[in-house]
Design a protein around this motif. Structure first.
Motif, PDB file in Angstrom:
ATOM      1  N   LYS A 238     -90.173 -46.644  55.882  1.00  0.00           N
ATOM      2  CA  LYS A 238     -91.165 -47.166  56.705  1.00  0.00           C
ATOM      3  C   LYS A 238     -90.591 -46.917  58.294  1.00  0.00           C
ATOM      4  CE  LYS A 238     -93.341 -51.777  57.947  1.00  0.00           C
ATOM      5  NZ  LYS A 238     -93.153 -51.637  59.306  1.00  0.00           N
ATOM      6  N   LEU A 239     -89.257 -47.040  58.491  1.00  0.00           N
ATOM      7  CA  LEU A 239     -88.795 -46.734  59.616  1.00  0.00           C
ATOM      8  C   LEU A 239     -89.033 -45.178  60.101  1.00  0.00           C
ATOM      9  CD1 LEU A 239     -85.131 -48.470  59.486  1.00  0.00           C
ATOM     10  CD2 LEU A 239     -87.335 -49.340  60.805  1.00  0.00           C
ATOM     11  N   MET A 240     -88.883 -44.426  59.113  1.00  0.00           N
ATOM     12  CA  MET A 240     -88.989 -42.951  59.232  1.00  0.00           C
ATOM     13  C   MET A 240     -90.560 -42.547  59.497  1.00  0.00           C
ATOM     14  SD  MET A 240     -86.691 -41.398  56.221  1.00  0.00           S
ATOM     15  CE  MET A 240     -86.556 -39.567  56.339  1.00  0.00           C
ATOM     16  N   ASP A 241     -91.455 -43.366  58.894  1.00  0.00           N
ATOM     17  CA  ASP A 241     -92.872 -43.095  59.105  1.00  0.00           C
ATOM     18  C   ASP A 241     -93.235 -43.680  60.437  1.00  0.00           C
ATOM     19  OD1 ASP A 241     -95.488 -42.555  58.076  1.00  0.00           O
ATOM     20  OD2 ASP A 241     -95.823 -44.780  58.515  1.00  0.00           O
ATOM     21  N   GLU A 242     -92.439 -44.799  60.975  1.00  0.00           N
ATOM     22  CA  GLU A 242     -93.001 -45.336  62.658  1.00  0.00           C
ATOM     23  C   GLU A 242     -92.544 -43.998  63.300  1.00  0.00           C
ATOM     24  OE1 GLU A 242     -90.868 -49.027  62.753  1.00  0.00           O
ATOM     25  OE2 GLU A 242     -92.267 -49.901  61.481  1.00  0.00           O
ATOM     26  N   VAL A 243     -91.149 -43.531  63.619  1.00  0.00           N
ATOM     27  CA  VAL A 243     -90.969 -42.713  64.248  1.00  0.00           C
ATOM     28  C   VAL A 243     -91.571 -41.439  64.189  1.00  0.00           C
ATOM     29  CG1 VAL A 243     -88.978 -40.992  64.687  1.00  0.00           C
ATOM     30  CG2 VAL A 243     -88.475 -43.369  64.210  1.00  0.00           C
ATOM     31  N   GLY A 263     -90.248 -33.617  50.149  1.00  0.00           N
ATOM     32  CA  GLY A 263     -88.897 -33.257  50.018  1.00  0.00           C
ATOM     33  C   GLY A 263     -87.972 -34.268  51.010  1.00  0.00           C
ATOM     34  N   MET A 264     -88.235 -35.302  50.639  1.00  0.00           N
ATOM     35  CA  MET A 264     -87.043 -36.524  51.181  1.00  0.00           C
ATOM     36  C   MET A 264     -85.991 -36.729  50.248  1.00  0.00           C
ATOM     37  SD  MET A 264     -88.059 -40.449  52.388  1.00  0.00           S
ATOM     38  CE  MET A 264     -89.214 -40.078  53.535  1.00  0.00           C
ATOM     39  N   ASN A 265     -84.894 -36.480  50.845  1.00  0.00           N
ATOM     40  CA  ASN A 265     -83.403 -36.880  50.215  1.00  0.00           C
ATOM     41  C   ASN A 265     -82.713 -37.896  50.581  1.00  0.00           C
ATOM     42  OD1 ASN A 265     -83.870 -34.357  48.025  1.00  0.00           O
ATOM     43  ND2 ASN A 265     -83.917 -33.246  49.931  1.00  0.00           N
ATOM     44  N   PHE A 266     -82.086 -38.648  49.630  1.00  0.00           N
ATOM     45  CA  PHE A 266     -81.289 -39.675  50.327  1.00  0.00           C
ATOM     46  C   PHE A 266     -80.025 -39.309  49.856  1.00  0.00           C
ATOM     47  CE2 PHE A 266     -85.334 -41.752  50.092  1.00  0.00           C
ATOM     48  CZ  PHE A 266     -85.431 -42.869  50.741  1.00  0.00           C
ATOM     49  N   HIS A 267     -79.302 -38.787  50.895  1.00  0.00           N
ATOM     50  CA  HIS A 267     -77.881 -38.116  50.857  1.00  0.00           C
ATOM     51  C   HIS A 267     -76.894 -39.259  50.674  1.00  0.00           C
ATOM     52  CE1 HIS A 267     -79.865 -34.615  52.151  1.00  0.00           C
ATOM     53  NE2 HIS A 267     -80.350 -35.222  53.671  1.00  0.00           N
ATOM     54  N   ARG A 268     -76.717 -40.209  51.345  1.00  0.00           N
ATOM     55  CA  ARG A 268     -75.824 -41.515  51.439  1.00  0.00           C
ATOM     56  C   ARG A 268     -76.330 -42.564  51.466  1.00  0.00           C
ATOM     57  NH1 ARG A 268     -70.513 -39.929  54.950  1.00  0.00           N
ATOM     58  NH2 ARG A 268     -69.945 -42.023  53.927  1.00  0.00           N
ATOM     59  N   LYS A 269     -75.731 -43.721  50.832  1.00  0.00           N
ATOM     60  CA  LYS A 269     -76.360 -45.053  50.990  1.00  0.00           C
ATOM     61  C   LYS A 269     -75.978 -45.721  52.274  1.00  0.00           C
ATOM     62  CE  LYS A 269     -73.752 -46.569  47.133  1.00  0.00           C
ATOM     63  NZ  LYS A 269     -73.375 -45.280  46.743  1.00  0.00           N
ATOM     64  N   ILE A 270     -76.792 -46.745  52.760  1.00  0.00           N
ATOM     65  CA  ILE A 270     -76.858 -47.324  53.906  1.00  0.00           C
ATOM     66  C   ILE A 270     -76.462 -48.647  53.851  1.00  0.00           C
ATOM     67  CG2 ILE A 270     -77.953 -47.690  56.028  1.00  0.00           C
ATOM     68  CD1 ILE A 270     -79.843 -45.485  55.796  1.00  0.00           C
ATOM     69  N   LYS A 271     -75.266 -49.316  54.270  1.00  0.00           N
ATOM     70  CA  LYS A 271     -74.750 -50.628  53.618  1.00  0.00           C
ATOM     71  C   LYS A 271     -75.110 -51.662  54.853  1.00  0.00           C
ATOM     72  CE  LYS A 271     -70.654 -52.997  52.384  1.00  0.00           C
ATOM     73  NZ  LYS A 271     -71.045 -53.363  51.173  1.00  0.00           N
ATOM     74  N   LYS A 272     -75.399 -52.612  54.230  1.00  0.00           N
ATOM     75  CA  LYS A 272     -75.863 -53.851  55.331  1.00  0.00           C
ATOM     76  C   LYS A 272     -74.741 -54.000  56.358  1.00  0.00           C
ATOM     77  CE  LYS A 272     -74.739 -58.014  54.075  1.00  0.00           C
ATOM     78  NZ  LYS A 272     -74.764 -59.355  53.299  1.00  0.00           N
ATOM     79  N   GLY A 273     -75.473 -54.240  57.932  1.00  0.00           N
ATOM     80  CA  GLY A 273     -74.530 -54.110  58.900  1.00  0.00           C
ATOM     81  C   GLY A 273     -74.619 -52.907  59.564  1.00  0.00           C
ATOM     82  N   SER A 274     -75.043 -51.743  58.896  1.00  0.00           N
ATOM     83  CA  SER A 274     -74.976 -50.320  59.454  1.00  0.00           C
ATOM     84  C   SER A 274     -76.014 -50.313  60.728  1.00  0.00           C
ATOM     85  CB  SER A 274     -75.088 -49.289  58.596  1.00  0.00           C
ATOM     86  OG  SER A 274     -74.163 -49.271  57.474  1.00  0.00           O
ATOM     87  N   VAL A 275     -75.865 -49.679  61.523  1.00  0.00           N
ATOM     88  CA  VAL A 275     -76.738 -49.139  62.622  1.00  0.00           C
ATOM     89  C   VAL A 275     -77.154 -47.998  62.278  1.00  0.00           C
ATOM     90  CG1 VAL A 275     -77.105 -48.741  65.038  1.00  0.00           C
ATOM     91  CG2 VAL A 275     -75.908 -50.631  64.565  1.00  0.00           C
ATOM     92  N   VAL A 276     -78.486 -47.703  62.235  1.00  0.00           N
ATOM     93  CA  VAL A 276     -79.297 -46.348  61.948  1.00  0.00           C
ATOM     94  C   VAL A 276     -80.144 -45.774  63.200  1.00  0.00           C
ATOM     95  CG1 VAL A 276     -79.376 -46.966  59.474  1.00  0.00           C
ATOM     96  CG2 VAL A 276     -81.397 -47.493  60.878  1.00  0.00           C
ATOM     97  N   THR A 277     -79.830 -44.736  63.194  1.00  0.00           N
ATOM     98  CA  THR A 277     -80.544 -43.947  64.269  1.00  0.00           C
ATOM     99  C   THR A 277     -81.748 -42.850  63.384  1.00  0.00           C
ATOM    100  OG1 THR A 277     -78.654 -43.922  65.668  1.00  0.00           O
ATOM    101  CG2 THR A 277     -80.484 -42.328  66.326  1.00  0.00           C
ATOM    102  N   VAL A 278     -82.825 -43.227  63.796  1.00  0.00           N
ATOM    103  CA  VAL A 278     -83.975 -42.606  63.145  1.00  0.00           C
ATOM    104  C   VAL A 278     -84.342 -41.377  64.018  1.00  0.00           C
ATOM    105  CG1 VAL A 278     -86.189 -42.699  61.516  1.00  0.00           C
ATOM    106  CG2 VAL A 278     -84.545 -44.453  61.697  1.00  0.00           C
ATOM    107  N   THR A 279     -84.622 -40.143  63.989  1.00  0.00           N
ATOM    108  CA  THR A 279     -84.979 -39.343  65.100  1.00  0.00           C
ATOM    109  C   THR A 279     -85.900 -38.380  64.302  1.00  0.00           C
ATOM    110  OG1 THR A 279     -82.855 -39.379  65.976  1.00  0.00           O
ATOM    111  CG2 THR A 279     -84.268 -37.640  66.634  1.00  0.00           C
TER     112      THR A 279
END
Length: 366
Positions: A238-243, A263-279
């Protein structure tokens, strides 16, 4: 009286399902796999807070519903065998097609089906049918193919084995195996190519990559996460679609709509408390569509090593709409430099490949 509108009276190019097509679909879903738990269905009404600025249901909401259905059926299936309990996590979105828009007040019928199981992963196909309660008309709105792997609850770094499923025929199993090998190879190739987002120039020219490139920063909270304390795939999508939507609007200055995710790939897990930068950035523009590459980089802010890493990558495709919500031409993309030219050519190859597949699928249906 039939509640399905015949194809000859379809408005605005919408694809409404005939009774015969719906019966065929239901028979396929019921007959493909006899094993209990290979199919999952749920219903949800679209609410006002699901709408985007154009008044239709947000593409990110639809992606979340698709991912949740896949997660539920995969987790349920993987816990049918004796052993440690586990939970399925999304690792790849093979394809997602947005066939027609959905509107507030419509009822979404989401059906998820396991169509292939390897030793450590599952292929799930999801379809969404939308019903207008006032008119009774029903239309196929979305379809998607996703891949999940089951992580042990006691050790989230360890993948558990997947129980086998029953296939309608040996041919179905073989076709599934081919799809598994193809997606496995593409996931491995995508890991080897970690592209970087170059900062745009201070005063980028309109219709260039730098002019529309956009970034969103989000703190991953408890409501974004599963019981493992890792972000749900649907939340990230959802965040990716917004960007990606912001990138598309900046480029064409019109209303836009998502038509596919590939072709969307989830390379590594994102842990609670992380800050994600979606570009997101434009890679290819045809006469009527825009392909946007989106990256998700994550960094833990609570303990541990505070190093940013690539978590997710994928491609979103949008079209521009006029005031009557009809597809219209898109401004051409102004290429700057060899790297942008290379990405443009790669995007064009993906565009032509998808176009050829659509034509082939259309021919097979006739």
């Amino acid at each position: 009286m039939s509640c399905f509108r015949p194809r000859s009276s379809m408005p605005d190019g919408e694809v409404y399902m005939t009774e015969a097509a719906l019966a065929k679909r239901q028979a396929r879903l019921q007959g493909n796999h006899a094993q209990q738990g290979s199919k999952y269905e749920f219903t949800r009404i679209m609410r006002p807070d699901d709408a985007n600025i154009m008044g239709t249901v947000h593409g990110g909401i639809i992606l979340k519903m698709i991912e949740e259905a896949g997660c539920i059926i995969s987790t349920r299936h993987c816990n049918t065998q004796n052993g440690d309990s586990c939970m399925a996590a999304l690792v790849r979105v093979e394809s997602t097609s947005f066939i027609v828009p959905m509107f507030v007040g419509e009822v979404a019928y989401i059906t998820a089906e396991i169509t292939y199981a390897s030793k450590h992963s599952l292929e799930v196909q999801v379809e969404i049918t939308a019903e207008n309660l006032l008119t009774g008309t029903t239309k196929q709105a979305n379809k998607a193919v996703l891949w999940y792997v089951p992580w042990k609850m006691k050790n989230v770094e360890k993948i558990t084995e997947v129980p086998p499923i029953k296939y309608a025929s040996a041919e179905d199993e073989e076709e599934g195996r081919k799809r598994y090998e193809a997606q496995k190879m593409e996931r491995q190739e995508s890991k080897a190519v970690i592209a970087e987002m170059a900062p745009p120039s201070p005063n980028p020219e309109p219709h260039t990559v730098g002019f529309s490139q956009s970034t969103l920063i989000h703190l991953v909270g408890p409501s974004d996460c599963s019981v493992h304390d890792y972000a749900y795939g649907g939340v990230t999508m959802k965040l990716m679609d917004e960007v990606a939507g912001i990138v598309a609007i900046r480029h064409c200055k019109t209303s836009i709509v998502t038509i596919s995710v590939d072709g969307m790939n989830f390379h590594r897990k994102i842990k609670k408390g992380s800050v994600v930068t979606v570009t997101g950035r434009l890679t290819f523009v045809s006469n009527r569509s825009m392909e946007i590459e989106v990256f998700v980089d994550a960094a833990s802010m609570i303990g541990g090593e505070k190093v940013q890493y690539r978590a997710v990558s994928g491609f979103f495709t949008y079209i521009s709409l006029d005031k009557d919500r009809k597809p219209q031409s898109v401004p051409p993309l102004k290429i700057e430099g060899e790297e942008e030219q290379r990405r443009f050519e790669e995007g064009e190859a993906r565009y032509l490949q998808k176009k050829a597949k659509r034509l082939a699928d259309k021919g097979n249906q006739q």
